[in-house]
Scaffold this active site. Structure first.
Site, PDB file in Angstrom:
ATOM      1  N   ASP A   1       0.834  -1.200   0.000  1.00 11.71           N
ATOM      2  CA  ASP A   1       0.000   0.000   0.000  1.00 11.71           C
ATOM      3  C   ASP A   1       0.878   1.263   0.000  1.00 11.71           C
ATOM      4  OD1 ASP A   1      -2.352   1.408  -0.003  1.00 11.71           O
ATOM      5  OD2 ASP A   1      -3.286   0.164   1.511  1.00 11.71           O
TER       6      ASP A   1
ATOM      7  N   ASP B   1     -10.845   2.971  -2.877  1.00  8.73           N
ATOM      8  CA  ASP B   1     -11.309   1.718  -2.279  1.00  8.73           C
ATOM      9  C   ASP B   1     -12.761   1.419  -2.638  1.00  8.73           C
ATOM     10  OD1 ASP B   1      -8.880   1.668  -1.162  1.00  8.73           O
ATOM     11  OD2 ASP B   1      -9.548   1.841   0.912  1.00  8.73           O
TER      12      ASP B   1
HETATM   13  C1  GLA Z   1      -6.099   1.110   1.719  1.00  6.04           C
HETATM   14  C2  GLA Z   1      -6.312   0.081   0.613  1.00  6.04           C
HETATM   15  C3  GLA Z   1      -7.417  -0.880   1.017  1.00  6.04           C
HETATM   16  C4  GLA Z   1      -7.042  -1.558   2.309  1.00  6.04           C
HETATM   17  C5  GLA Z   1      -6.797  -0.505   3.380  1.00  6.04           C
HETATM   18  C6  GLA Z   1      -6.272  -1.103   4.665  1.00  6.04           C
HETATM   19  O1  GLA Z   1      -7.194   1.937   1.880  1.00  6.04           O
HETATM   20  O2  GLA Z   1      -6.641   0.722  -0.583  1.00  6.04           O
HETATM   21  O3  GLA Z   1      -7.624  -1.836   0.003  1.00  6.04           O
HETATM   22  O4  GLA Z   1      -5.910  -2.328   2.113  1.00  6.04           O
HETATM   23  O5  GLA Z   1      -5.839   0.445   2.944  1.00  6.04           O
HETATM   24  O6  GLA Z   1      -5.953  -0.121   5.613  1.00  6.04           O
END
Ligand code: GLA
Length: 854
Positions: A181, A249
């Site tokens: 990430d 997301d």
């Molecule tokens: C980000 C990612 C998500 C998830 C969250 C976890 O927002 O895009 O897919 O992994 O972090 O904190």
């Protein structure tokens, strides 16, 4: 030199078998070599040999259903998840990766950079390696999450500054898949960070001698401008990452799935060319069974399969319904996603009726000439589609296909131009009609089906032209440039960048059958073609032969001709690029303008409709009130509501009217149809936990939350009753959460005399306060009888004034009242007054009331 050993370029994610090409050796050779390298790299053979992923990855990820719930994200639960994936057959269908997302770590916050990462010892008592072993023993693969910044998105320790250590740790644990990430890192640094990780991961691959760690990068999701993703260097990302998130997301709502699908469609010209074997655009996880209806889940599966997207389940397998299992395990749908051609599809149509969007058409070309088509009902009514024409989906009328309904898993017939309405079932709201078309006879035209008419502006070249390309290539080889001894060509259209002006070659069984030139998407001008070459003597026979092509390979081409070809092509390439860029700019500007106009006028119109038992006069979008307007009684006489709306509900500021249509009963803010925020209401009825009764015309002014009195406010004229229903008086004062709270007064029925003034808490007298009697007589009056502290409506400590302060000329003998002293059961109000003297006498205390007071 074998095909797998040729290379024209060194990529950071260096794949086995590619070696640097010496571009100095031939300028002419460079262009064609690049072209040829693109072919060979794209052939997949060289890339696939070294890559771990030839198809989009499939598995499960903890984030969508378990999030950061530490009670759920445990070793025990993950074991159970793996067991369910095995026992339900999902593993065998392909869902093999079990991926821990954020929040598995032991350290929340900053870490010691030289100490290895550890799983939370309470939740993962056997350790993270043991978890990997557990999964591997069951034929599953192990995925983990980290962050290239100093922390993860949920604040756990990140990997910045400990990259090599963390890669070693993950490798030791047997990790097969890493989602990296990008929280807590600057987008400026991401190129360097992700490149560094890719190099470290390549080391693991080399050490393991093959299967390494799949690299899922979140970099583009942080770094791109969503309005202009084309400004981002996806080619580079595809060289260092196996898959990459691009958009924000996902969540378990239809609107979230559609927002991603729509964005994908708007930018498909950028996204389609970068996808291919071992390179996958990742629109985020599946929400099937995690908030979507069954039909919405089917639609997400259909669109994601068309997009050749990773299929990473997001629901909780431990509470999976049979519907969810049925949707995610449909083998014919999964087969579309996992199609070996890895040719990402497109949205080719988006239809509207009377300004309202009705359905979208998505198409993906599959290996062997099959085509997957999804009709997605974006509306909220069941949809009857009148027909599906080949011309809508880029197929050649006359070509015959067997159509198979993938959700119902039945053949629906053979068609050669149109699928008529009676073969298309009604599509439920947010559902998808998802079919696979399988050619039943060779296409009448040499052009393979193209996904969108707008991308089919190329020119078809016959076998002769292909022969010439082939000669050209072999000539280069002969001259000592780059080359390969055999061209085994497969359909490649999807793998070349959309801006490429190069040719795309097709072949069957080692023999070229056709080639088409590939115009940039949206380009409709004259497309440059390769100039003719001297015809090899036996080229005709090669064109028609299906057994030999060697003679053509040996024909020599003079070096000057070759140079001219190369120069001409380069020049034409530049010209086309310029035109293409200009055209893209024009089209983008037109689209933006059209969208802006649409938003302002087409979507929202002023009209009168019958709505929710009334006559609505105002702005309407998609059949429901939006913007501002007035709702009246059906006869148009009385107002019910006047103000702002959103999605058919009161929302924003507005006024609600009483049934006479004249009196305002509420004025203020609203959300989702409920009073919310600051507002003022005058209501005949306010009832709260028995403490409050019918309040006549009580007025409340203050904070609301979802239709309830919440937060600080002021109430006037509200009847107060005790728990036994005894009337206490009117309350005027501060409130909290709908109850008297803070400073307030209780007054008599006429509102003239104060019966109590002081502190309140949760609807009861509490804190400092002064209580009074109302004394009758010639003149109604009140006397102070208690001054002090209250607890839950009871006097607690302070001073009693049994003989009243009222009587001038009489001495007052206050009686100190101790905290905890036994108090009369009923606290005297005006009506309870006689009890006090009685009680005092019983205590042996005297009291005096002035004559005539009682
Ligand atoms: C980000 C990612 C998500 C998830 C969250 C976890 O927002 O895009 O897919 O992994 O972090 O904190």
């Amino acid at each position: 030199m074998g095909r797998g050993q040729m290379s024209c370029e060194m990529k950071p994610k260096e794949r086995e078998g590619r070696r640097r090409f010496d571009i100095e050796r031939s300028r002419g050779a460079f262009w064609l070599c690049s072209l040829f390298f693109a072919f060979v790299a794209a052939l997949g053979e060289a890339a696939k040999d070294a890559s771990m992923l030839s198809k989009p990855p499939m598995g499960w990820n903890s984030w969508n259903s378990y999030g950061c719930h530490t009670s759920k994200l445990t070793e025990t639960t993950i074991h159970q998840v793996a067991e369910v994936l095995v026992s339900t057959g999902l593993r065998d269908i392909g869902y093999r990766y079990v991926n821990l997302d954020d929040c598995w770590g032991a350290v929340h916050g900053a870490r010691n950079k030289s100490a290895p990462l550890q799983g939370d010892p309470v939740r993962f008592p056997s350790g993270m390696k043991a978890l990997g072993d557990y999964l591997h023993e069951r034929g599953m693969l192990y995925g983990i999450y980290s962050d290239c910044g100093t922390r993860t998105c949920q604040g756990y320790a990140g990997s910045m500054g400990s990259e090599a250590l963390d890669v070693k740790t993950f490798a030791d644990w047997g990790v097969d898949y890493l989602k990296l990430d990008g929280c807590w890192a600057s987008t400026k640094d991401m190129k360097a960070l992700y490149t560094h990780w890719s190099e470290l991961l390549r080391g693991v691959r080399e050490e393991r001698g093959g299967r390494g760690i799949v690299f899922s990068c979140s970099w583009p999701a942080y770094a791109i401008d969503p309005q202009k993703p084309e400004h981002f260097n996806f080619t580079y990302v595809s060289q260092i990452c196996d898959l990459w998130r691009i958009y924000g997301d996902i969540s378990g709502h239809w609107s979230s799935v559609m927002a991603i699908a729509d964005w994908w469609a708007e930018h498909q010209d950028v996204l389609v060319p970068i996808a291919g074997p071992d390179s996958f655009n990742d629109p985020d996880m599946l929400e099937v069974g995690n908030g979507l209806t069954k039909e919405e889940g089917q639609t997400q599966m259909a669109i994601w399969s068309i997009l050749a997207a990773p299929l990473i389940l997001g629901h909780d397998p431990l509470t999976m319904t049979s519907d969810t299992l049925e949707v995610v395990s449909n083998p014919e749908v999964v087969a579309v996603d996992q199609d070996p051609a890895v040719d990402q599809g497109r949205r080719v149509q988006s239809y509207s009726h009377n300004g309202t969007r009705t359905y979208d058409v998505w198409v993906r070309r599959l290996a062997g000439g099959d085509v997957a088509v999804a009709l997605v009902n974006v509306g909220s009514e069941t949809l009857a589609v009148s027909q599906l024409r080949w011309s809508e989906i880029g197929l050649t009328p006359g070509d015959s296909y067997r159509a198979r309904d993938l959700w119902r898993r039945i053949d629906i017939g053979h068609f050669n131009e149109t699928i008529p309405s009676d073969s298309i079932p009604g599509i439920p709201p947010h559902g998808a009609f998802f079919i696979r078309l399988i050619p039943t006879e060779p296409p009448t035209s040499p052009q393979p089906p193209r996904p969108s008419p707008s991308t089919a502006a190329g020119r078809v070249m016959g076998p002769m032209k292909l022969m010439r390309l082939r000669q050209l290539h072999e000539q280069l080889h002969w001259e000592g440039g780059c080359g390969a001894e055999t061209l085994e060509l497969v359909p490649l259209a999807h793998l070349l960048p959309s801006r490429a002006t190069t040719a795309i070659l097709y072949t069957h069984s080692h023999l070229p059958s056709w080639a088409i030139s590939s115009p940039p998407a949206g380009f409709h001008g004259e497309f440059p073609n390769l100039p003719d070459l001297p015809e090899p003597e036996d080229s005709e026979s090669h064109a028609s032969s299906s057994t030999s092509s060697h003679a053509a390979s040996s024909a020599a081409i003079p070096a000057e001709v070759l140079q001219t070809i190369v120069d001409d092509n380069r020049h034409l390439t530049e010209l086309v690029r310029e035109q293409y860029d200009k055209r893209v700019e024009e089209l983008t500007a037109q689209r933006d303008q059209a969208q802006a106009e649409l938003r302002q006028i087409a979507h929202i119109i002023q009209r009168k409709i019958v709505y929710d038992g009334g006559l609505y006069d105002g702005t309407v979008a998609n059949g429901v009130p939006e913007g501002t307007g007035v709702l009246r009684s059906l006869d148009g006489e009385r107002k019910i509501y006047e103000g702002e709306w959103e999605a058919g509900k009161y929302h924003g500021t507005g006024i609600e009217y009483a049934s006479d249509g004249k009196r305002k009963i509420y004025e203020g803010e609203l959300r989702e149809g409920k009073r919310h925020g600051r507002g003022k209401s005058t209501s005949g009825r306010v009832t709260n936990e028995g403490q409050w009764g019918d309040g006549g015309l009580a007025t409340y002014e203050g904070q609301w939350g979802d239709g309830e009195l919440r937060g600080p406010g002021l109430i006037t004229n509200l009847n107060l009753f005790d728990n036994d229903g005894k009337w206490l008086g009117f309350y005027h004062g501060a409130t909290l959460d709908g109850k008297a709270h803070g400073e307030g007064e209780m007054r008599d029925a006429c509102g003239r005399f104060i019966l109590f003034r002081g502190g309140w808490q949760a609807g009861k007298r509490h804190g400092h306060g002064k209580a009074y009697y109302i004394l009758g007589g010639t003149t109604l009056s009140a006397v102070l009888w208690f001054d002090g502290e209250w607890r839950d409506n009871m006097i607690h400590s302070g001073t009693l004034f049994p003989d009243g302060t009222y009587a001038p000329g009489h001495s007052v003998t206050p009686i100190p009242w101790e905290a905890g002293q036994k108090v009369p059961k009923k606290v005297p109000g005006d009506r309870g007054m006689p009890k006090l003297p009685k009680w005092l006498r019983a205590q042996g205390l005297s009291m005096y009331f002035p004559a005539g007071a009682l």
